[in-house]
Design an enzyme around this catalytic site. Structure first.
Site, short mmCIF file in Angstrom:
data_model
loop_
_atom_site.label_atom_id
_atom_site.label_comp_id
_atom_site.label_asym_id
_atom_site.label_seq_id
_atom_site.Cartn_x
_atom_site.Cartn_y
_atom_site.Cartn_z
N CYS A 266 34.23 3.08 -26.61
CA CYS A 266 33.22 2.99 -25.36
C CYS A 266 34.10 3.62 -24.35
CB CYS A 266 32.95 1.51 -25.00
SG CYS A 266 34.56 0.54 -24.87
N HIS B 193 0.72 -1.24 -0.20
CA HIS B 193 -0.01 0.04 0.12
C HIS B 193 0.81 1.21 0.04
CE1 HIS B 193 -2.31 3.46 2.14
NE2 HIS B 193 -3.12 2.84 1.18
#
Length: 843
Positions: free
Chosen positions: A800, A469
């Site tokens: 990279c 919840h």
């Protein structure tokens, strides 16, 4: 026998005037008649049970029945008068008005027609499921009865065999809407048995339209209290008290990543998972390949599952919580087959509702496993109301400016940061102490807490998982929350200044003090396309779903080192040669880490495969280039058990690393485990966008040895589209690029190592650090040569390294050289993409 429901149908064939409707009589067009929850159950029973999705049967009282009750008793004018001076911001005023409203309804009996209709429908439902009583075969007056009820008195047996157990759930007509879930606003009652109990539960559901949280929520969302009616669903219970249950979403709840299903599971009835009373197991499944026969379970996270909710047979309550056993806590609540079945159902449910609504509709679904039959069931399904409503064209990034002392950690909900004074509240009756802007710290929340949750700067709970919840409401209200912290209410004091960070991956951290942070908003509309691919460098799989929202073309470098160091933590040879380990303390820790695996090597393969797969899934079907492990010997030695298997090298940077390990008799078995992980990702999970890349490969011959070693473990270059790339980070890779092109399918330039080895300096040495510069003419000449050779041999080539992230002019140079792709740190993607587009336009 003609029932009141039958007579009513004859007189009023229009179902809008029916008091009772069976689930199979309603669908999504009937929300105004039976509310969102019941309409959804009917839709699934009609449309999805023929496809193999199990949904328990039942019936619903209608909105008309509720309105008839209110009108017959003249309650509307009394309720309107009661709410004339309602102030939902005043917690005490809200409590008083809610209590009086509920009392009005509970003190007013049902009209006889409604009571009779419910009675007759429940009787028919019992007949549908009535199979047990005759099989008991008890002699008259016998008190020790069948095993099902564990020796309780005969009257309990009669009660539970003649009358079926049902769940009685509220279903409001303004509920489960795409932009307002209303989840948990009204009451649900489980293990209801016998007609009087069913009538009482229905009556309580009617009253629960006016719970404090429902009144507050409707006010916040702008709904008129008297334009909302309440339907009650009476549904056959699934005996998950004897098995497991949970919640699943057909979307990643934190990032909005659409291709993942999140499943939570715990023992017993599902209320504990929904309310956050337990820390459940969590499973993540990749949706696009599951229906093609693959088994794409990306992650499995064990929850503590300390209690379970079961029937209170013969007791004073309907249900009760009992402790789980140690063996239950250390096992996953459901097996892989059940995980895959539930994920497949989530995909089907999502597709159906998306088709019905004509727009993509991710779903919030409750499921349960019947302990008597072993079958899985869907007991509720509603549209997800947070991620589906977010704007897709704006990316918000929260960043801490520094860190501090960590007070507690748990599961991060969302990706925001909040700060303020802590308010520790142990019980809901104390919520009037809460002040706007404080951080709510509590054990768990339920809908009764919602009047103050919207005022919080952040929420921290001891219990709960990502579908509890507190998590759901925090997302809906845009508040950062950390759930499942364990002892937050002890670790944090009321009045203490704290910062709640959900911006550092799946683990949320509560820091002492008010730590400054920034919020960056990036507009993603109208970004220019680029011919040069813009890829990302990623190490942490936990960030992959979030990073996939950036406008990139895939991953140019995924590092295995992060997964090994942070998720595996053990040297691969220490797993393969566990019995030979000399350090007893390390053996104990490795035993603890591998407790769920029959073979310790499976731990390495499984964890590595899931980490690779998570990154590959985030960017699927775009290419994801994954560099095989590139630890140096001193770094390997820091892993558990590593010192026993690693040499002491004077310069590990230039020593036994990368390709030279993979075919070496002293390490090749360990490399084999990496290969098996890649094979699992590609062949079992269907993520064929993964491209393995070999680091620090000094010669073409060494490359051939590695390719042959990979083939021994089923990774055969060219089979099933498998490509293998090589790092271009050693001058020999450039000088012999034509030969390397015959061994590998592509190159990725590692500019850090290439700069180091071209200029002949140790990049870790402060004495020569001022000479380290990727923009040096010698380095750029090497890059030009490498790119030209790759083009000459029709091979892909990208970069990279760090340089394009740091230096825009370096990225410009690469574009002019015709490089295929530039892989960047995530925070550089947008600015570099814009720069590359500008350069390409002016070429």
């Amino acid at each position: 026998m003609v029932t009141i429901v039958d007579r009513q149908r004859e007189l009023l064939p229009d179902k809008e005037k029916a008091l009772i409707l069976w689930f199979e009589e309603v669908g999504m067009s009937d929300v105004s008649l039976v509310g969102g929850k019941n309409a959804s159950l009917g839709e699934m029973i009609q449309q999805l049970t023929p496809k193999g999705i199990n949904v328990p049967g039942g019936f619903a009282t209608t909105a008309y029945a509720y309105s008839y009750f209110i009108e017959q008793a003249g309650l509307e004018s009394k309720l309107r008068q009661l709410f004339a001076d309602l102030d939902v911001e005043d917690v005490n005023n809200l409590k008083m008005r809610g209590k009086q409203a509920r009392a009005l309804i509970l003190d007013t009996p049902f009209p006889q027609e409604l009571s009779t209709a419910i009675t007759e429908a429940y009787s028919q439902l019992c007949q549908r499921y009535h199979t047990d009583f005759e099989s008991c075969d008890l002699p008259a007056g016998e008190t020790a009865i069948c095993d099902r009820f564990e020796g309780k008195a005969r009257e309990i047996c009669e009660k539970y065999c003649y009358n079926i157990d049902v769940a009685v759930r509220s279903s409001a007509t303004a509920e489960d809407l795409p932009d307002a879930s209303f989840a948990g606003q009204q009451e649900t009652y489980l293990n209801i048995c016998g007609i009087q109990s069913v009538l009482d539960a229905c009556h309580k559901c009617f009253a629960s339209l006016f719970t404090d949280r429902a009144i507050s929520y409707r006010t916040i969302k702008g709904f008129d209290h008297f334009n909302v009616a309440l339907s009650v669903g009476v549904q056959k219970m699934v005996r998950s008290d004897l098995a497991t249950s949970g919640v699943m979403f057909s979307i990643d709840t934190e990032t909005g990543f659409k291709n993942a299903a999140l499943i939570t599971a715990a023992y017993g009835l599902g209320e504990n998972v929904v309310q956050g009373a337990v820390n459940p197991d969590e499973y993540i499944v990749f949706k696009p390949t599951i229906d093609r026969g693959y088994r794409p379970i990306l992650d499995k996270r064990l929850g503590s599952k300390e209690i379970k909710m079961v029937y209170d047979m013969g007791g004073s309550k309907l249900t009760k919580n009992i402790p789980t056993s140690i063996s239950e806590r250390i096992q996953y609540a459901i097996n892989d087959e059940e995980i895959l079945t539930l994920a497949s159902w989530a995909c089907q449910i999502e597709k159906h509702y998306s088709d019905v609504r004509g727009v993509y509709t991710p779903m919030d679904i409750e499921w349960a496993k019947d302990g008597e039959t072993g079958k899985l069931f869907i007991v509720q399904a509603r549209p997800e109301t947070v991620q589906s409503q977010k704007a897709n064209n704006v990316l918000q990034t929260y960043k801490l400016q520094k860190t501090g002392d960590i007070l507690t950690t748990g599961r991060a909900v969302g990706e925001k940061i909040g700060a303020g004074l802590a308010r520790v509240i142990s019980e809901v009756k104390e919520i009037d102490r809460f002040q706007a802007g404080e951080v709510l710290v509590t054990n768990k929340t339920d809908p009764d807490w919602e009047p103050i949750m919207k005022k919080a700067s952040a929420i921290v709970t001891n219990q709960g998982g990502r579908t509890c919840h507190a998590a759901i409401i925090a997302r809906e209200m845009g508040i950062p929350a950390i759930v499942g912290c364990g002892n937050a209410t002890k670790d944090i004091q009321t009045g203490q200044e704290i910062t709640v960070s959900c911006a550092e991956g799946e683990e949320g951290k509560v820091y002492g003090g008010l730590i400054p942070f920034t919020v960056e908003s990036t507009q993603l509309d109208d970004l220019p396309p680029t011919k040069t691919q813009i890829l990302m460098n990623i190490g942490n799989p936990e960030e992959a779903f979030s990073l996939s929202a950036l406008p990139g073309d895939g991953v140019g470098l995924a590092r295995l080192e992060f997964i090994i160091a942070n998720h595996i933590k053990v040297h691969p040879l220490a797993l393969l040669k566990f019995d030979e380990l000399k350090d007893s303390a390390e053996k104990i820790e490795i035993d603890r880490l591998t407790v769920h695996y029959q073979h310790k090597s499976d731990f390495f393969i499984d964890k590595l495969a899931r980490g690779i797969a998570t990154i590959a899934a985030a960017f699927y079907p775009k290419p994801v280039i994954v560099r095989m492990s590139d630890f140096k010997s001193n770094e390997y030695a820091n892993l558990l058990g590593g010192k026993q298997f690693e040499p002491r090298e004077e310069n590990p940077m230039l020593g036994w690393r990368g390709a030279s390990r993979y075919y070496d008799p002293n390490y090749r078995e360990a490399f084999g485990m990496e290969c098996q992980a890649f094979k699992r990702v590609r062949e079992e999970m269907g993520l064929t966008n993964v491209i393995p890349m070999i680091p620090f490969c000094r010669t073409p011959d060494e490359g051939r040895k590695v390719i042959a070693q990979m083939a021994k473990y089923g990774l055969v270059r060219g089979e099933n589209g498998l490509q293998v790339y090589v790092m271009c980070e050693i001058p020999s890779n450039v000088i012999l690029a034509d030969e390397f092109s015959q061994v590998f399918d592509g190159f990725s330039i590692g500019s850090n190592d290439l700069t180091q080895l071209t200029l002949g300096l140790d990049r870790d040495s402060a004495l020569v650090s001022h000479l380290f510069d990727e923009r040096d003419r010698a380095v750029k000449t090497m890059l030009s040569m490498a790119i030209a050779a790759a083009k000459r041999n029709n091979r892909k080539i990208g970069i990279c390294g760090q340089a394009p992230s740091d230096y825009p002019e370096f990225a410009e140079f690469l574009v002019h050289q015709g490089i295929d792709s530039i892989s960047l740190n995530p925070d550089s993607v947008l600015k570099t993409k814009l720069k590359v587009a500008e350069v390409e336009e002016n070429r």
